[in-house]
Design a protein around this motif. Structure first.
Motif, short mmCIF file in Angstrom:
data_model
loop_
_atom_site.label_atom_id
_atom_site.label_comp_id
_atom_site.label_asym_id
_atom_site.label_seq_id
_atom_site.Cartn_x
_atom_site.Cartn_y
_atom_site.Cartn_z
N MET A 1 16.98 -2.36 4.71
CA MET A 1 16.21 -2.86 3.60
C MET A 1 15.21 -1.86 3.08
O MET A 1 14.70 -1.75 1.90
N GLY A 2 14.82 -0.76 3.85
CA GLY A 2 14.15 0.29 3.38
C GLY A 2 14.82 1.09 2.21
O GLY A 2 14.12 1.49 1.19
N VAL A 3 16.05 1.24 2.29
CA VAL A 3 16.80 2.07 1.28
C VAL A 3 16.72 1.09 -0.11
O VAL A 3 16.55 1.43 -1.09
N LEU A 4 16.98 -0.14 0.28
CA LEU A 4 17.01 -1.05 -1.07
C LEU A 4 15.72 -1.10 -1.67
O LEU A 4 15.37 -1.12 -2.93
N GLN A 5 14.52 -0.96 -0.82
CA GLN A 5 13.14 -1.11 -1.30
C GLN A 5 13.12 0.34 -2.25
O GLN A 5 12.16 0.43 -2.96
N VAL B 1 5.35 -8.50 0.96
CA VAL B 1 4.03 -8.56 0.74
C VAL B 1 3.19 -7.53 1.61
O VAL B 1 3.55 -7.54 2.59
N LEU B 2 2.35 -6.98 1.24
CA LEU B 2 1.58 -5.98 2.01
C LEU B 2 0.73 -6.51 3.01
O LEU B 2 0.31 -7.95 2.76
N SER B 3 0.49 -5.89 4.17
CA SER B 3 -0.38 -6.39 5.15
C SER B 3 -2.01 -6.73 4.45
O SER B 3 -2.36 -6.08 3.73
N THR B 4 -2.54 -7.72 5.02
CA THR B 4 -3.93 -7.99 4.67
C THR B 4 -4.83 -6.88 4.77
O THR B 4 -5.91 -6.93 3.81
N LYS B 5 -4.65 -6.21 5.74
CA LYS B 5 -5.66 -5.14 5.91
C LYS B 5 -5.67 -3.97 4.87
O LYS B 5 -6.30 -3.52 4.27
N PRO C 1 8.98 3.40 2.00
CA PRO C 1 9.86 2.07 2.39
C PRO C 1 9.18 1.46 3.71
O PRO C 1 8.81 2.14 4.54
N MET C 2 9.04 0.07 3.66
CA MET C 2 8.51 -0.75 4.57
C MET C 2 9.48 -1.31 5.64
O MET C 2 9.32 -1.90 6.61
N GLY C 3 10.59 -1.55 5.11
CA GLY C 3 11.76 -2.28 5.70
C GLY C 3 11.29 -3.51 6.10
O GLY C 3 10.88 -4.07 5.37
N LEU C 4 11.53 -4.12 7.33
CA LEU C 4 11.18 -5.29 7.47
C LEU C 4 10.03 -5.59 8.15
O LEU C 4 9.58 -6.16 9.25
N THR C 5 8.65 -4.72 7.76
CA THR C 5 7.45 -4.94 8.00
C THR C 5 6.75 -5.00 6.66
O THR C 5 7.28 -5.24 5.67
N ASP C 6 5.33 -5.11 7.01
CA ASP C 6 4.37 -5.34 5.95
C ASP C 6 3.58 -4.00 5.66
O ASP C 6 2.49 -4.12 5.03
N ALA D 1 10.15 3.89 8.85
CA ALA D 1 10.35 5.37 9.56
C ALA D 1 10.58 4.98 10.96
O ALA D 1 11.64 5.56 11.58
N LYS D 2 9.92 3.94 11.72
CA LYS D 2 10.25 3.74 13.02
C LYS D 2 11.51 3.05 13.29
O LYS D 2 12.23 3.36 14.11
N SER D 3 12.09 2.25 12.23
CA SER D 3 13.35 1.49 12.28
C SER D 3 14.42 2.76 12.07
O SER D 3 15.23 2.60 12.62
N GLY D 4 14.14 3.56 11.18
CA GLY D 4 14.98 4.81 10.95
C GLY D 4 15.07 5.54 12.43
O GLY D 4 16.26 6.05 12.69
N PHE D 5 14.12 5.49 13.31
CA PHE D 5 14.31 6.40 14.43
C PHE D 5 15.22 5.69 15.31
O PHE D 5 15.99 6.32 15.99
#
Length: 411
Positions: A98-102, A112-116, A140-145, A151-155
């Motif tokens: 998903m990060g690649v697609l983004q 949608v970005l994190s509210t913070k 790239p956010m991957g499956l996060t906001d 990057a963590k998913s890449g690890f």
């Protein structure tokens, strides 16, 4: 907030719901010491930020350490470990994809970005990158906001994909493991999270040394060849898409001496912890004074319990419980690594040795990340204890089946 809290609540629920007697992981006594120190901080420390924040902080520690207790009560086998590895690998490979697609289609796959971040609390230009074509996008956010979350998913995609490629006999599964490596590295490069890149490389180097120690020369050759190919392919791919910004970010790792690069990025926070905060808070600063716990449950009424900014895990441990907490938590991590090493070097546990090598490399990488972020006060910390506890429980069951008895892995 409910989704984030839900992960920790599930761990607490399993701690209560799984009632069988469990085996004793070597890290358990140290984990109990950690929880006792947290309880003392809650009831004794005069600078507790607020009771809700203190209770929440204690429950956070308990939820993260809980897999050490409830996993040991489950009837696990080698397929259980493989299932967990494939579950983590599959999710994080999907997130990396998903990060690649983004990166290619940010207008379509941007979440949608994190509210913070939307509120500007953690926002800023550093969350954006400029591609080679001049387009500005979020990292790239991957499956996060969170921008850069891929990057963590890449690890995980790189490390677990490497383990699958080395371990699995089925060609198609091995090929999928190999394919996840450049995808994961691409996300790490484009996310520009240098600490995770360094941690990933450390994990791969440690994995190579464990294979050398085990005299698995064929797999070692495959690992080294795969590392060289995967890194070069992903780097060329990332530079082609990310352009000068990605190149400059990576080259900054080698712009000065290693000690200067480390100090300029995160070494300053470690120095501040040792030179300033340690003398002020040798027994802790009071619970609930930093991080999202303070943001969600903290109070700003008392200036003596004002929030303190934390960037690295060592600062967080010091503020929560002082030197005793640091020693206790380091003891738990050390015993977890020792248990994995014992499994990895035990000839009666040959089916587990390669997976133990992967977990050992992962542990070393996690330790490295404590100098960059608060890993053991997040879902990543819970995943650390989950992987280690499952590996130990499977080793217990396997040795019990082979020998007809079990009196604990000889450490």
């Amino acid at each position: 907030m409910p989704i984030r809290v839900g992960a920790f609540a599930l761990s607490l629920g399993l701690l209560v719901g799984v009632r069988q007697t469990g085996i004793k992981h070597p890290a358990k006594p140290w984990a109990i010491a950690v929880l006792c120190i947290m309880a003392l901080e809650l009831f004794w420390h005069p600078h507790l930020n607020s009771l809700p924040a203190g209770v929440a902080q204690c429950l956070m520690y308990l939820a993260i350490l809980a897999p050490l207790f409830w996993v040991s009560r489950l009837p696990l086998n080698l397929n259980s470990l493989r299932g967990l590895v494939f579950l983590l690998w599959g999710f994080h490979t999907l997130s990396s994809g998903m990060g690649v697609l983004q990166t290619y289609y940010s207008d379509v796959f941007q979440f949608v970005l994190s509210t913070k971040i939307q509120a500007g609390v953690f926002g800023g230009d550093h969350l954006m990158i400029q591609l080679a074509n001049g387009k500005m996008i979020h990292r790239p956010m991957g499956l996060t906001d969170i921008p850069g979350g891929a990057a963590k998913s890449g690890f995980y995609a790189v490390l677990l994909g490497t383990g699958i490629a080395l371990q699995e006999r089925r060609f198609i599964v091995r090929l999928m493991g190999i394919g996840s490596i450049p995808i994961g590295l691409f996300c790490i490069y484009l996310s520009q999270v240098r600490s995770i890149l360094v941690s990933t490389l450390i994990c791969l180097i440690v994995l190579a040394f464990t294979l050398l120690y085990q005299k698995r020369f064929l797999r070692l050759t495959a690992l080294l060849g795969g590392m060289a190919l995967g890194i070069s392919v992903a780097l060329s791919w990332a530079l082609n898409i990310g352009g000068e910004a990605t190149s400059d970010r990576l080259s900054s790792l080698f712009a000065d001496r290693l000690d200067q690069v480390v100090y300029q990025n995160r070494g300053y926070f470690l120095e501040q912890t040792l030179t300033d905060l340690l003398s002020q808070y040798p027994l802790g600063a009071g619970l609930g004074r930093w991080g999202m716990i303070n943001d969600y449950f903290g109070s700003t009424v008392n200036p003596l319990t004002a929030p303190i900014w934390v960037e690295i895990q060592w600062t967080g441990w010091l503020l929560d419980g002082g030197v005793p907490l640091i020693l206790a938590y380091c003891g738990a991590i050390a015993m977890a690594c020792y248990a994995v090493w014992a499994i990895m070097t035990n000839p009666t546990l040959k089916p587990l040795q390669l997976w133990a090598s992967v977990v050992f490399a992962y542990n070393v990488g996690a330790i490295a990340l404590t100098f960059n972020n608060s890993l053991f006060l997040s879902q990543s910390g819970m995943e650390f204890w989950l992987l280690n506890a499952v590996l130990f429980a499977v080793a217990h069951q396997l040795q019990k089946q082979q020998m007809g008895w079990f009196s604990g892995i000889k450490l």
